[in-house]
Design an enzyme around this catalytic site. Structure first.
Site, PDB file in Angstrom:
ATOM      1  CG  HIS A  62      -0.390   0.120   2.531  1.00  0.00           C
ATOM      2  ND1 HIS A  62       0.530  -0.780   3.044  1.00  0.00           N
ATOM      3  CD2 HIS A  62      -0.596   1.033   3.515  1.00  0.00           C
ATOM      4  CE1 HIS A  62       0.847  -0.418   4.284  1.00  0.00           C
ATOM      5  NE2 HIS A  62       0.186   0.689   4.579  1.00  0.00           N
ATOM      6  CG  HIS A  64       0.006   4.399   4.930  1.00  0.00           C
ATOM      7  ND1 HIS A  64      -0.827   3.597   5.673  1.00  0.00           N
ATOM      8  CD2 HIS A  64      -0.676   5.556   4.701  1.00  0.00           C
ATOM      9  CE1 HIS A  64      -1.975   4.252   5.889  1.00  0.00           C
ATOM     10  NE2 HIS A  64      -1.912   5.432   5.301  1.00  0.00           N
ATOM     11  CG  ASP A  66       4.962   2.672   7.127  1.00  0.00           C
ATOM     12  OD1 ASP A  66       4.105   3.187   6.380  1.00  0.00           O
ATOM     13  OD2 ASP A  66       4.667   1.877   8.044  1.00  0.00           O
ATOM     14  CG  HIS A  67       4.203  -0.328   4.020  1.00  0.00           C
ATOM     15  ND1 HIS A  67       4.221  -1.637   4.441  1.00  0.00           N
ATOM     16  CD2 HIS A  67       3.771   0.411   5.076  1.00  0.00           C
ATOM     17  CE1 HIS A  67       3.803  -1.688   5.701  1.00  0.00           C
ATOM     18  NE2 HIS A  67       3.525  -0.455   6.107  1.00  0.00           N
ATOM     19  CG  HIS A 142      -3.990   0.046   6.442  1.00  0.00           C
ATOM     20  ND1 HIS A 142      -3.888   0.149   7.807  1.00  0.00           N
ATOM     21  CD2 HIS A 142      -2.895   0.693   5.946  1.00  0.00           C
ATOM     22  CE1 HIS A 142      -2.796   0.827   8.111  1.00  0.00           C
ATOM     23  NE2 HIS A 142      -2.179   1.174   7.009  1.00  0.00           N
ATOM     24  CG  ASP A 212       0.630  -1.181   7.709  1.00  0.00           C
ATOM     25  OD1 ASP A 212       1.478  -2.067   7.873  1.00  0.00           O
ATOM     26  OD2 ASP A 212       0.898   0.025   7.682  1.00  0.00           O
ATOM     27  CG  HIS A 270       4.099  -2.346  10.630  1.00  0.00           C
ATOM     28  ND1 HIS A 270       3.192  -1.565  11.307  1.00  0.00           N
ATOM     29  CD2 HIS A 270       4.320  -1.693   9.465  1.00  0.00           C
ATOM     30  CE1 HIS A 270       2.868  -0.512  10.585  1.00  0.00           C
ATOM     31  NE2 HIS A 270       3.557  -0.557   9.454  1.00  0.00           N
TER      32      HIS A 270
HETATM   33 ZN    ZN Z   1       2.932   0.682   7.839  1.00  0.00          ZN
HETATM   34 ZN    ZN Z   2      -0.156   1.680   6.524  1.00  0.00          ZN
END
Ligand code: ZN
Ligand code: ZN
Length: 304
Positions: A62, A64, A66-67, A142, A212, A270
């Site tokens: 996805h 976000h 951090d990915h 999510h 997530d 995570h």
């Molecule tokens: Zn994340």
């Molecule tokens: Zn996320």
């Protein structure tokens, strides 16, 4: 044949000195598949000896940061290193515009073809397949659209038992039909059953990656009896309310899910930056599912 996962990042959104954001690689034989690509992924690849030229397919769960915020740097480095082979990215459609805009403003024309496959176009159960594996999407819940990935090994070929070719003087032309179940008749007219000449194929291994998501019963069905499940456990269960607000799972819930789905091994990751040690999260997950481990950065876990 290798079927193993190396963790490059096990942290969540806020950076810490101990953890990198989400990224891992799955190795199947000589193939390397990158799963998520948080900031710093290429540095982690260097540290843990993952060769970027071996990566042909990148799966992004996805959008976000951090990915995927490490992706642009990795794509640029591949270009600077002279890569010419195709690279396939599986992600939500907006990622294509994000990457192309960055290329455009920096006047970069990649030396290699970059091929996007949008999660929005997934039809049925298959996201990807090659001669080693299939990848199925796992619908996650999510704050923004998010997809997990279920990697399954393809059926492995039947092999002849050692020594039978010499023992029964099996001609080369007969081997394929014996492997596909035909009996063999030797020069004296003796019939030897295929089952006595072959070994059963090895079990097909499977790995599920759930980034997530809220705790969700539907995921249990999808990951039923996988050998290894990676599941996010951003919070401990005393912060359930916070987990629900941010659409994340607690370690207690991940343990329950692993137990209900009767999987082989659970890897958790995570973690919120508030936890300096992952041990309490692990202990909580183990309350429902003892065969749980922290997905430690730099560690490789065999899927078996
Ligand atoms: Zn994340
Ligand atoms: Zn996320």
């Amino acid at each position: 044949m290798h079927f193993e996962i190396t963790i490059l990042g096990n942290g969540s959104a806020t950076p810490t000195f101990q953890r990198h954001p989400s990224a891992q690689v799955l190795r199947v034989d000589d193939r390397v598949y990158l799963i998520d690509c948080g900031e710093g992924t290429q540095m982690q690849m260097g540290r843990y000896k993952v060769k970027s030229h071996r990566i042909m397919h990148i799966f992004i769960s996805h959008l976000h940061g951090d990915h995927y915020l490490g992706l642009m740097g990795l794509l640029s480095s591949m270009h600077l290193q002279g890569r010419t082979t195709e690279l396939h990215i599986y992600a939500h459609r907006e990622l294509q515009s994000i990457i192309e805009y960055q290329m455009e403003v920096s006047h970069t024309r990649l030396r290699y073809p970059l091929v996007f496959h949008w999660h929005e176009n997934i039809k049925g159960h298959s996201l990807f397949e090659d001669d080693h594996i299939t990848v199925e999407p796992i619908p996650l819940e999510h704050r923004i659209p998010c997809v997990g990935f279920l990697f399954r090994e393809k059926p492995r070929p039947v092999k002849l038992k050692p020594g039978v070719v010499e023992k029964y003087r099996i001609p080369y032309e007969a081997i394929e039909s014996i492997k596909s179940g035909s009996d063999f008749t030797d020069s004296q007219g003796n019939v030897i059953a295929s089952i006595d000449l072959t070994m059963p194929p090895s079990r097909q291994r499977s790995y599920a990656y759930c980034s997530d998501t809220l705790y969700n019963k539907a995921i249990e069905q999808k990951v039923r009896k996988v050998d290894v499940l990676y599941h996010e456990t951003t919070f401990m269960h005393d912060l359930l309310e916070r987990a629900n607000e941010t659409f994340h799972t607690t370690s207690l819930q991940a343990g329950m899910l692993a137990n209900n789905a009767e999987i082989g091994k659970l890897l958790i990751g995570h973690f919120s930056a508030r936890y300096s040690s992952a041990t309490p999260l692990l202990e909580e997950a183990r309350m429902h599912f003892p065969n749980a481990e922290v997905a430690e950065e730099g560690m490789t876990y065999a899927v078996e």
